[in-house]
Design an enzyme around this catalytic site. Structure first.
Site, PDB file in Angstrom:
ATOM      1  N   ARG A 183       0.850  -1.183   0.000  1.00 48.93           N
ATOM      2  CA  ARG A 183       0.000   0.000   0.000  1.00 48.93           C
ATOM      3  C   ARG A 183       0.889   1.238   0.000  1.00 48.93           C
ATOM      4  NH1 ARG A 183      -3.492  -2.892  -1.303  1.00 48.93           N
ATOM      5  NH2 ARG A 183      -5.574  -3.197  -0.424  1.00 48.93           N
ATOM      6  N   GLU A 238      -3.824   7.372  -4.912  1.00 54.04           N
ATOM      7  CA  GLU A 238      -3.963   6.659  -6.188  1.00 54.04           C
ATOM      8  C   GLU A 238      -5.187   7.218  -6.905  1.00 54.04           C
ATOM      9  OE1 GLU A 238      -4.060   2.453  -5.551  1.00 54.04           O
ATOM     10  OE2 GLU A 238      -2.051   2.424  -4.707  1.00 54.04           O
ATOM     11  N   HIS A 243      -1.334  -0.095  -9.645  1.00 49.73           N
ATOM     12  CA  HIS A 243      -1.901  -1.037  -8.671  1.00 49.73           C
ATOM     13  C   HIS A 243      -2.478  -2.267  -9.390  1.00 49.73           C
ATOM     14  CE1 HIS A 243      -3.746  -1.200  -4.366  1.00 49.73           C
ATOM     15  NE2 HIS A 243      -3.456  -2.414  -4.804  1.00 49.73           N
TER      16      HIS A 243
HETATM   17  C1  DGY Z   1      -5.441  -6.305  -2.498  1.00 54.43           C
HETATM   18  O1  DGY Z   1      -6.044  -7.355  -2.741  1.00 54.43           O
HETATM   19  O2  DGY Z   1      -5.445  -5.781  -1.394  1.00 54.43           O
HETATM   20  C2  DGY Z   1      -4.670  -5.691  -3.631  1.00 54.43           C
HETATM   21  O3  DGY Z   1      -4.081  -4.511  -3.335  1.00 54.43           O
HETATM   22  C3  DGY Z   1      -5.503  -5.622  -4.885  1.00 54.43           C
HETATM   23  O4  DGY Z   1      -5.441  -6.899  -5.401  1.00 54.43           O
END
Ligand code: DGY
Length: 324
Positions: free
Chosen positions: A234, A263, A282
């Site tokens: 993240r 984002e 992402h």
């Molecule tokens: C998640 O699953 O948390 C990812 O960031 C997106 O696949």
């Protein structure tokens, strides 16, 4: 018959699953997330929601949606919903563990290789006419094989990255708060120790109060000068100002980021001006099969709750679930 609101068009058969379980479904058709007021209005009459990490589900919103019994996030991360707040409202929150680790690890490794061997930078240069001859000094980078990889967070994804690194003959170190032994991986006691010893650092922790800006000035200063930083977790775990400074001052050699804060990253952000940075939107879990499995898993969680059962992938446990 219950009503399910889905906040974006999804791959796979989630809608088929929901409809064959007898539920009605309404899907937000836009490419961008539904605006907050639309989400509120649509969820007001819904019994269940299938959401994405771009949908903020607050306590205030849940107050306004008295029928909503489950929020099924199509992601393993759920920093867009506070599980405790949802539980206080009697609402189950579910995620998609287990199905995306390998795909995400593939991508983390692709970023690591691309940053080390300057794949994106050299492609950009080639397209701009920069390829004049075979150059003995052009686009030199560090070797991946034989180098040390430091993994921060040794959950499913961190372990899957470790397996790939071992296949590349890397030495693998890990810093994790959950003690677990993974074959071939040496656990180190502190983050600093890991950072000081690693040629590559790959992050696999969730975003929480504890991990917010875990990578700031001190962390980047502790890294080896030639190190490469990879983040598929993240954006919020990184203090981006500190990362920009570390890259500009060449305190680290490069970064590959599939996640940023915010984002999308605004186009005038300093990170875009640095040639030694790769930024992707992402997409670490974005394989056809994995995204379909994630969507179908969310649908199964919804179906379970609407059937009066506990969802298989609950991340909270409401004391008094709504609708009982
Ligand atoms: C998640 O699953 O948390 C990812 O960031 C997106 O696949």
């Amino acid at each position: 018959m219950a009503h399910v609101y889905v906040t974006r068009e999804l791959p796979g058969r989630p809608l088929e699953l929901l409809r064959s379980a007898g539920h009605t479904v309404d899907t937000w058709p836009g490419e961008l997330p539904p605006p907050a007021d639309v989400l509120r209005e649509r969820l007001r009459d819904a019994d269940a929601a299938i959401t994405l990490l771009t949908d903020r589900i607050t306590g205030e919103l849940l107050d306004d949606c008295p029928n909503l019994r489950v929020v099924a996030n199509v992601a393993v991360g759920y920093d867009n919903v506070d599980p405790a707040v949802a539980a206080e409202h009697g609402v189950w929150l579910t995620n998609t563990p287990g199905v995306l680790a390998e795909t995400t690890a593939d991508f983390a490794f692709a970023l690591l290789l691309a940053a080390a061997r300057r794949v994106v930078e050299s492609d950009r240069d080639t397209r701009a006419g920069g390829w004049k001859t075979w150059s003995p000094t052009g686009f030199l980078g560090p070797d991946v094989h034989g180098a040390t990889l430091g993994i921060v967070g040794l959950g499913e994804i961190g372990q899957a990255v470790a397996r790939r690194a071992l296949g590349f003959d890397m030495r693998v170190l890990a810093y994790t708060r959950t003690p677990r032994d993974v074959p071939g991986v040496s656990r180190v006691a502190g983050l600093r120790e890991l950072l000081a010893a690693s040629d590559f650092v790959s992050v696999h922790v969730p975003l929480t109060g504890q991990t917010q800006h875990m990578f700031g000035r001190d962390a980047f200063a502790a890294m080896k000068p030639g190190a490469v930083f990879v983040n598929t977790a993240r954006g919020g775990v990184v203090d981006q100002e500190a990362l920009v400074a570390a890259l500009r001052e060449r305190r680290i050699a490069g970064a590959a980021l599939d996640v940023t804060d915010p984002e999308p990253l605004p186009l005038d952000h300093a990170l875009y001006t640095l040639p030694n940075v790769i930024i992707t939107p992402h997409i670490a879990s974005a394989s056809v099969a994995t995204r379909s499995r994630m969507a179908e898993m969310a649908a199964r969680n919804v179906i379970a709750v609407l059937d009066g059962k506990e969802p298989p992938n609950a991340v909270n446990r409401p004391a008094e679930p709504r609708g009982r």
